[in-house]
Structures are given as structure tokens and as C-alpha cells.
Design a protein around this motif. Structure first.
Motif, mmCIF file in Angstrom:
data_model
loop_
_atom_site.group_PDB
_atom_site.id
_atom_site.type_symbol
_atom_site.label_atom_id
_atom_site.label_comp_id
_atom_site.label_asym_id
_atom_site.label_seq_id
_atom_site.Cartn_x
_atom_site.Cartn_y
_atom_site.Cartn_z
ATOM 1 N N GLY A 63 36.348 37.100 37.176
ATOM 2 C CA GLY A 63 37.017 37.821 36.080
ATOM 3 C C GLY A 63 38.517 37.768 36.248
ATOM 4 N N ALA A 64 39.236 37.929 35.096
ATOM 5 C CA ALA A 64 40.701 37.844 35.128
ATOM 6 C C ALA A 64 41.360 39.213 35.050
ATOM 7 C CB ALA A 64 41.166 36.991 33.973
ATOM 8 N N GLY A 65 40.575 40.281 34.889
ATOM 9 C CA GLY A 65 41.148 41.629 34.805
ATOM 10 C C GLY A 65 41.771 41.906 33.458
ATOM 11 N N LYS A 113 27.431 42.973 35.532
ATOM 12 C CA LYS A 113 28.096 42.199 36.586
ATOM 13 C C LYS A 113 28.205 43.008 37.887
ATOM 14 C CE LYS A 113 32.572 41.031 36.067
ATOM 15 N NZ LYS A 113 33.717 40.287 35.575
ATOM 16 N N PHE A 114 28.552 44.315 37.735
ATOM 17 C CA PHE A 114 28.815 45.110 38.943
ATOM 18 C C PHE A 114 27.597 45.915 39.409
ATOM 19 C CE2 PHE A 114 33.075 44.454 37.136
ATOM 20 C CZ PHE A 114 33.666 43.843 38.231
ATOM 21 N N THR A 171 44.392 43.811 36.413
ATOM 22 C CA THR A 171 44.114 44.642 37.596
ATOM 23 C C THR A 171 42.615 44.764 37.799
ATOM 24 O OG1 THR A 171 44.344 46.578 36.229
ATOM 25 C CG2 THR A 171 46.195 46.097 37.667
ATOM 26 N N GLN A 172 42.254 44.710 39.067
ATOM 27 C CA GLN A 172 40.844 44.807 39.444
ATOM 28 C C GLN A 172 40.749 45.708 40.666
ATOM 29 O OE1 GLN A 172 40.630 40.558 39.914
ATOM 30 N NE2 GLN A 172 39.232 40.396 38.193
ATOM 31 N N VAL A 173 39.586 46.368 40.833
ATOM 32 C CA VAL A 173 39.419 47.236 42.006
ATOM 33 C C VAL A 173 39.523 46.381 43.258
ATOM 34 C CG1 VAL A 173 37.799 48.717 43.243
ATOM 35 C CG2 VAL A 173 38.032 48.917 40.753
ATOM 36 N N GLY A 231 39.664 42.169 30.459
ATOM 37 C CA GLY A 231 38.664 42.730 29.548
ATOM 38 C C GLY A 231 38.930 44.178 29.154
ATOM 39 N N LEU A 232 39.140 45.055 30.142
ATOM 40 C CA LEU A 232 39.312 46.485 29.830
ATOM 41 C C LEU A 232 40.644 46.747 29.132
ATOM 42 C CD1 LEU A 232 37.824 48.314 32.949
ATOM 43 C CD2 LEU A 232 36.848 48.112 30.668
ATOM 44 N N ASN A 275 30.336 43.981 32.097
ATOM 45 C CA ASN A 275 30.828 44.501 33.380
ATOM 46 C C ASN A 275 29.741 45.280 34.099
ATOM 47 O OD1 ASN A 275 33.362 43.467 33.394
ATOM 48 N ND2 ASN A 275 34.390 45.322 32.640
ATOM 49 N N ASP A 293 25.824 52.658 34.320
ATOM 50 C CA ASP A 293 25.134 51.732 35.226
ATOM 51 C C ASP A 293 24.930 52.381 36.589
ATOM 52 O OD1 ASP A 293 27.321 51.148 37.142
ATOM 53 O OD2 ASP A 293 28.313 50.199 35.427
ATOM 54 N N ILE A 310 42.420 50.381 36.236
ATOM 55 C CA ILE A 310 41.560 49.277 35.776
ATOM 56 C C ILE A 310 41.754 48.979 34.290
ATOM 57 C CG2 ILE A 310 39.746 49.500 37.536
ATOM 58 C CD1 ILE A 310 38.119 51.054 35.420
HETATM 59 P P1 ADP Z 1 37.236 41.719 34.920
HETATM 60 O O1 ADP Z 1 37.342 40.496 34.112
HETATM 61 O O2 ADP Z 1 37.841 41.607 36.281
HETATM 62 O O3 ADP Z 1 35.915 42.345 34.892
HETATM 63 P P2 ADP Z 1 37.954 44.031 33.432
HETATM 64 O O4 ADP Z 1 39.269 44.452 32.823
HETATM 65 O O5 ADP Z 1 36.822 44.004 32.536
HETATM 66 O O6 ADP Z 1 38.248 42.688 34.155
HETATM 67 O O7 ADP Z 1 37.664 45.013 34.605
HETATM 68 C C1 ADP Z 1 38.683 45.337 35.509
HETATM 69 C C2 ADP Z 1 38.102 45.800 36.820
HETATM 70 O O8 ADP Z 1 37.453 47.073 36.642
HETATM 71 C C3 ADP Z 1 37.008 44.948 37.361
HETATM 72 O O9 ADP Z 1 37.534 43.846 38.073
HETATM 73 C C4 ADP Z 1 36.286 45.886 38.281
HETATM 74 O O10 ADP Z 1 36.922 45.973 39.505
HETATM 75 C C5 ADP Z 1 36.380 47.207 37.551
HETATM 76 N N1 ADP Z 1 35.162 47.477 36.730
HETATM 77 C C6 ADP Z 1 35.017 47.339 35.396
HETATM 78 N N2 ADP Z 1 33.754 47.755 35.029
HETATM 79 C C7 ADP Z 1 33.123 48.160 36.145
HETATM 80 C C8 ADP Z 1 31.811 48.707 36.406
HETATM 81 N N3 ADP Z 1 30.893 48.888 35.445
HETATM 82 N N4 ADP Z 1 31.513 49.018 37.684
HETATM 83 C C9 ADP Z 1 32.405 48.846 38.662
HETATM 84 N N5 ADP Z 1 33.651 48.339 38.489
HETATM 85 C C10 ADP Z 1 34.009 47.997 37.234
#
Ligand code: ADP
Length: 720
Positions: free
Chosen positions: A663-665, A604-605, A651-653, A667-668, A601, A633, A646
């Protein structure tokens, strides 16, 4: 400091105190001056009557002017005291022919006014804002105060007569006693009547505060009861009986020395019982007046007069005490009726049935309304026992609850069911102890609310929840099976692609196959996440516990992340603190999965800058260690309101369809659950546009031969 102001007000401290002259000026207005004039005129007239009409052997049977003055001073206002002085001066000059040049004139009048003014001030405190003799306690205080005042006035006032040589020293005790009793009779008979019947009207006329229900409460209650004719007939009979008895005792020639004196108690008791204190004060006044009237016919001896005064004092005292007790009882009953009416109103508005039971479980009272949902009518309960109505088993439970409540003094709640025709009715009962006047728990109060509808709704909700859970479980299981089923051909497709890539291909074919392999890899990650999430939902996710080297595990993550970071030109920094043990027992695969997700992540971000992974210890015991991981990061960051959500699944921002990052939201959400299984927590610190730091802790067992910071391991590495 507060200063006294007429009208019963008190000047607030801090305000400039007014002088007495200013206060006096403020008190006197037209109406008050008129009342003052009437007061002085009445005072002088009553003094004239008592001197000229009812004076035997140099003394009068009673002295009504002091009775009037005390009622006005105590019941209306102390500002009338100067008028009492004027009245007594006038009476001494006009009626008694005293010279203002004698000591007796100044001394005895001043002593009298001073004594009764002080007594009135004390009485104001005793009578309270109502300015009425409402209770036996007040009556007894009143009798004591006026007894003392008349004694002081008589003993001190009469001294002046010795000084003026109008009274021999040897006659002083008897003269003082006669004066004292004369005052006391008036104070016991006239003043209470004036306080009850006249003072409230005078206060109203003078626009002074009048307590509610002025006049006699008992009389008002009775007035509402019968017809006007009946009441008039009763009052007339009582007046006739009083006058008749007075005539029999004092005026009938055949009775000697007031032999039939005790008959006076009959009308006094009758009227006091029927009309309370108000009636008692009236009958006492009537008896005293009739005594004075009948005395005109036969002049009593000095001894007889003294005896008569004593009789009248006893009758007055008895009447006052009895009247006050009756009034008090009536007021208490009134208050009780009022509180019962209030209670009924409360019960009507709360849809609950209220029961009062004694310690043996007998219903003493029941209050219900239509909404209470009682299965039996109210009358079925009163006087019956819980054993008769609830059945042996339930009755025993109830009695047990009563015993507990009475013993501990604390209330209890419970739900119970009562069979009702084909169905069952549910009730919520609350049991509380009722204490007696001396604080002992005596009875119990049970309130019961019909909760059948709520119970039905609860049951339906439970069923709906169960079926929803079942549906969700079925869905998760379907998801797991499908992911499994799709994963097998996917593996085949990836394997075949790899084999194909090893063959001779044109440049264009190779590029297509690499794209195919990347897409299949992404699909595989998604499938794995879906599978993990389904396992989490069905609580099937479990961690292994195997020995592993932490730094090797981190190294694997680093190798995978390096490729993506290099593509984006990001700097990767890895830092493992020296004291972090290398050999741990836990699930390295799941730890790698969490780290991969967070580092992935972060890469990615983040478009520019660096991604840092730091590990150190947050606590260590003999055979376990709590590690603290940080993934920092310099990417897009997370806005404030989104930090918590998140970690929820899907759920995603940026949840829009046009979002830049894939992404599918999941991972976290998976990482959080895995970290919980590792007995740790995850949280994030972030600022939109300035980067994020994901923290998590995880607990690992320490194998017996665990080494701390082994030589040769990279503790800090920076790569571009
Ligand atoms: P995804 O597969 O969408 O990454 P995650 O559950 O890993 O799903 O993350 C959920 C959301 O959290 C992401 O879509 C993103 O909006 C936000 N996010 C996670 N990690 C970061 C990061 N390092 N910086 C910014 N936003 C993040």
C-alpha cells in the motif's frame, strides 16, 4: 479574637491569649525601662518648670508634661501610661505639695492619665504605622482629638477641686477653660515636634518597627539640594528671625497688647514653606518657648495671658496646616518623579515610542529610546499637531481613531507606514484613552513599535509560501498528467493480457500471464489513487449527484471483497438496517471507492475472524438522510498514538521497509476528503491486536419517490 501585643504585633487568633501581666513583663526590658525612667524624670521636671517658672495668676501659659506624655503614648507605646500616672503622682506631691490623702490628688491625676491614654489609642489609629502627622487630614484629626481630650481632662479633672473645696463653683468655668487652653497649647506645639523629630529615634532605640524615611521627608529632600553651609545659614537666619519677631511682639516695650501679633505668621510661614511639617513643628515650638521666655520680662494680665494662649493656638494651627500641605505636595511631587522615572525605565526596556496627545491632536509628551526607530527627533513632536507632522490624509485617520477611542473608552491597534528616504518604515500603533481624575477621557496615549523588520520577514514568508504553493501545484499537475499518460498504455497492456489469456496457452504460460494481470491491476489501483490525490491537492475533485440504489452499490463492493476474503478464509457479514432508504441521490462511484478502501483494508489487515459492514441512519430530514457506515474487523488493530495520522497522505502504522502489508498510504487520505465532500466525517475506534472499527457518516439527497427498505433486499447476509 486578637490581643494587643507591644511592638505593634497582633497575636494570631487560636494562640492562647497571654495575661496582661505576662504581656507587661514581656514589654519591659533594660532599654525600655531606661526610657521609662527618663520619661518620668522629664515629666516631673517639666511640671516643675511650668509651675515654678511660668505661672501667672494661678495658671500656666502651657503645660508641656501632657505634650510629652501624649507623644510617648501615641508614638511609642501605650505601655508607658502607668509611668505617666507615676510621673503625675510624683509631680503633684513633689512640685505642687499635694497630699495623696485628698480626692483631688487621686481623681484629677487618674482622669488626666485615662483621658490622654484613650486619646493616644485613638491617635495611633489616625497616625497609622508611620506614627507621624503626614497629611492635612491627619493634622485636622489630631487637632480635633487633642482638643476634645484637653476639654474633657480640664472639665472633669477640675471637678475634684470643687469637691475638695479648693475651688469656688463660680470660678470653675474659667479655671477649667484656662486648664484646657494650657494643655491644648502644649499639645499643639510640643507633641507634633516630638512625633516628627524625637519619637522615631526613641522607637529605633527601643528596637520597635520604624517606618522607612524616619524624620521629615521634606527636610531630607532639601538636605540633598544645597550646600551644607547654605543650609546652616538659612536655618540660622530662620531661628534669628523667629526669636526677633517674638521679641518685637512680646518683649518690645513699645508694643501694647501684642499689636504686632500677626508678625508671628511670617517666620511660621517661611519655615513651613521651606521645611514642611517638620520645620513647622520646630518653629511652633520655638515660638512658644520664646513667648514663655519673653513673658518673664513683663507679667501679663489674666486677660492678656488668655489672649496670648489663643494667639499661640492660632499660630500653631496655621503652621501645622501649612506645613502638612507643603509636605503632602512635596511627597506627591516625589511620587510623581518616581513614577516618571519608572515609566522611563519601562519605556527604555520595551523598544516602543510613547506619545501623549490631547483631543486636538497636539503632542504633549513623547518618550523614546534608540530602539524605538522614530524618524524624527523627540523635540520635533512636542507642542506640534498631527496635521503638521503626518500629512492631511494620515492625520485625519489618526484623529478619527482618537475620536473613536475617546468616545468608546476602548483602545485600538493599527499598522501604518511612514515614508523614510527611499523606503518605507512600518509601525504598529496602539491608541488608548487617558482619563482625567474625574474619569473623563481627556488625552490619548499612543504607543508605536517599529515593525519594519517583521513586515519584511512577513513579506518574504508570503512570497516563499506562494512559490512553494506554485511548485506544489506544478508537481501535482505533473503527477496528474503522468498518471493519465501511464494509464493509457496500462489499459492497453491489461486488455492485451486478457486477449492473450483467451488464446491457447500452456499451463506455465497461463500462470505467468495471470501474475502479469494481477501486477498490472495493482499498478492501476496505485495510479488511480495517485490521480485522485493529485486532484484533491489541486482542489479539482468534485462529486456527481445521480440517483442510485445503495444496496446495489454495497453489493458490488461485496462481490469484489468476497474473492480476497475467501482466499484468507475470513467471514464477511453485511448488514443494512431496515430504515435505510435504498434510492439515494449522490455519487455511487465515490461511495464505492470509500467502502472498497475500508473493506479492502479490513480484509488486508485481518488474518483470522471476520469483517463486518453495517449501515444505518444517523438522522433523516424530509429530503436528505445522513447514513452511518461501520466497517469492523478482527485484525491487527491500530496503536493509540497512530489513529489520527493514518488519515494523512503517505502515512502508515508500519512505515518500515520490511512491512508485511503493501500500500502507498493514500487510501484513507482520499477517503477522508471524499467523505468531507459527502458532508460527513470519518473516525476510527481500535485497539492494537484486537481489531478496528472505521466509522463514517455521509449525507445523501432523497429523490422524491425514495423507498425505505424495499422488499427483496438482503438486510443481513453472512458468507464464508
Ligand atoms: P494503505 O494503502 O497503506 O493501506 P491507507 O491510507 O488505506 O493506506 O491506510 C493507511 C494505514 O492505516 C495502513 O497502512 C495501516 O497501517 C492502517 N490501517 C488502515 N486500515 C486498517 C485496519 N483495518 N486495520 C489495521 N490498520 C489499518
Amino acid at each position: 479574637m486578637s490581643s494587643y501585643i507591644p511592638n505593634g504585633e497582633v497575636a494570631k487568633s487560636g494562640a492562647r491569649p497571654e495575661t496582661h501581666a505576662a504581656l507587661a513583663l514581656r514589654f519591659w526590658n533594660g532599654r525600655r525601662a531606661a526610657v521609662g525612667l527618663v520619661f518620668v524624670a522629664l515629666y516631673v521636671t517639666l511640671d516643675w518648670v511650668s509651675l515654678s517658672v511660668e505661672r501667672w495668676h494661678g495658671i500656666s501659659a502651657w503645660y508641656p508634661p501632657v505634650g510629652l506624655a501624649l507623644a510617648i503614648l501615641a508614638g511609642v507605646d501605650l505601655w508607658f501610661a502607668p509611668l505617666m500616672l507615676i510621673g503625675s503622682f510624683l509631680a503633684s506631691v513633689v512640685n505642687d505639695g499635694q497630699s495623696p490623702l485628698t480626692y483631688t490628688f487621686w481623681f484629677s491625676n487618674t482622669v488626666m492619665v485615662l483621658t490622654y491614654t484613650i486619646a493616644a489609642a485613638v491617635l495611633q489609629k489616625i497616625l497609622g504605622a508611620e506614627r507621624k502627622l503626614q497629611s492635612l487630614r491627619k493634622v485636622l484629626w489630631y487637632v480635633s482629638v487633642v482638643g476634645c481630650a484637653s476639654l474633657i481632662d480640664a472639665t472633669v479633672g477640675r471637678l475634684a477641686f470643687i469637691w475638695d473645696k479648693t475651688l469656688a463653683v463660680s470660678s470653675y468655668p474659667k479655671a477649667a477653660m484656662d486648664w484646657c487652653i494650657g494643655d491644648a497649647v502644649a499639645l499643639m506645639s510640643l507633641t507634633p515636634f516630638l512625633l516628627a523629630a524625637v519619637v522615631p529615634r526613641v522607637r529605633k532605640y527601643l528596637e520597635l518597627p520604624v517606618p522607612p524615611a524616619c524624620g521629615c521627608d521634606l527636610a531630607e529632600t532639601i538636605r540633598e539640594e544645597g550646600s551644607r553651609l547654605r543650609r546652616t545659614a538659612e536655618i540660622s537666619a530662620q531661628v534669628v528671625a523667629t526669636l526677633g519677631v517674638a521679641w518685637v511682639v512680646f518683649g518690645w516695650d513699645r508694643t501694647k497688647s501684642y499689636d504686632l501679633f500677626y508678625l508671628l505668621f511670617l517666620p511660621a510661614i517661611w519655615i513651613a514653606v521651606r521645611w514642611g511639617l517638620c520645620g513647622a513643628t520646630a518653629v511652633i515650638l520655638l515660638l512658644n518657648l520664646s513667648v514663655i521666655g519673653t513673658l518673664q520680662r513683663s507679667t501679663p494680665s489674666a486677660y492678656g495671658l488668655g489672649l496670648l494662649q489663643a494667639f499661640m493656638l492660632v499660630v500653631s494651627l496655621t503652621g501645622l496646616c501649612l506645613g502638612s500641605v507643603i509636605s503632602e505636595r512635596e511627597r506627591a511631587e516625589h511620587a510623581l518623579r518616581g513614577s516618571e522615572a519608572r515609566m522611563e525605565a519601562v519605556i527604555k526596556s520595551i523598544d516602543e515610542a510613547v506619545f501623549v496627545l490631547d483631543v486636538r491632536g497636539t503632542y504633549k509628551n513623547v518618550w523614546v529610546n534608540e530602539g524605538s526607530g522614530l524618524v524624527r527627533p523627540r523635540e520635533d513632536f512636542i507642542g506640534r499637531n498631527v496635521h503638521d507632522l503626518l500629512g492631511e490624509k494620515r492625520a485625519e485617520e489618526v484623529m478619527e481613531a482618537f475620536r473613536r477611542v475617546l468616545q468608546t473608552g476602548r483602545g485600538e491597534s493599527s499598522e501604518y507606514a511612514v515614508p523614510d528616504g527611499a523606503g518605507t518604515r512600518w509601525y504598529l500603533a496602539r491608541v488608548a484613552p487617558i482619563r482625567s481624575a474625574c474619569g473623563k477621557p481627556e488625552n490619548v496615549c499612543v504607543t508605536s513599535r517599529d515593525i519594519t523588520a517583521a513586515k519584511k520577514a512577513e513579506e518574504e514568508l508570503r512570497r516563499a509560501k506562494e512559490s512553494a504553493e506554485m511548485a506544489s501545484r506544478a508537481k501535482s499537475e505533473f503527477l496528474t498528467n503522468m498518471s493519465h499518460e501511464i494509464r493509457t498504455p496500462m489499459n492497453g497492456m491489461i486488455g492485451m493480457t486478457e486477449l492473450l489469456l483467451d488464446t491457447e496457452l500452456t499451463h506455465e504460460q497461463r500462470e505467468y500471464l495471470i501474475a502479469l494481470k494481477t501486477a498490472a491491476g495493482s499498478l492501476m489501483t496505485l495510479l488511480n489513487d495517485t490521480l485522485d490525490f493529485a486532484k484533491i491537492e489541486t482542489c479539482k475533485l468534485e462529486l456527481k449527484s445521480v440517483e442510485f440504489a445503495l444496496r446495489d452499490c454495497i453489493d458490488e463492493v461485496r462481490r469484489i471483497a468476497r474473492v480476497q476474503a475467501q482466499q484468507k478464509g475470513l467471514k464477511l457479514v453485511w448488514q443494512v438496517s431496515q430504515e435505510v432508504p435504498d434510492l439515494l441521490a449522490g455519487d455511487p462511484m465515490r461511495l464505492r471507492q470509500v467502502l472498497m478502501n475500508l473493506v479492502g483494508n479490513a480484509v488486508k489487515f485481518t488474518e483470522r475472524g471476520q469483517v463486518v459492514l453495517e449501515v444505518d441512519t444517523a438522522g433523516q430530514k424530509e429530503n436528505s438522510v445522513l447514513l452511518h457506515f461501520r466497517v469492523r474487523d478482527t485484525g491487527i488493530g491500530i496503536p493509540d498514538g497512530k489513529k489520527e495520522m493514518i488519515f494523512d497522505a503517505f502515512t502508515q502504522v508500519d512505515g518500515s521497509g520490511t512491512r508485511k502489508h503493501g500500500g502507498a498510504g493514500l487510501g484513507l487520505a482520499i477517503a477522508r476528503r471524499l467523505i468531507e465532500l459527502m458532508r460527513g466525517t470519518i473516525w476510527v475506534e481500535s485497539e492494537a491486536g484486537r481489531g478496528s472499527t472505521f466509522h463514517f457518516t455521509a449525507k445523501f439527497e432523497l429523490p422524491a419517490d425514495a423507498a425505505i427498505g424495499p422488499v427483496g433486499m438482503i438486510e443481513r447476509e453472512i458468507e464464508n
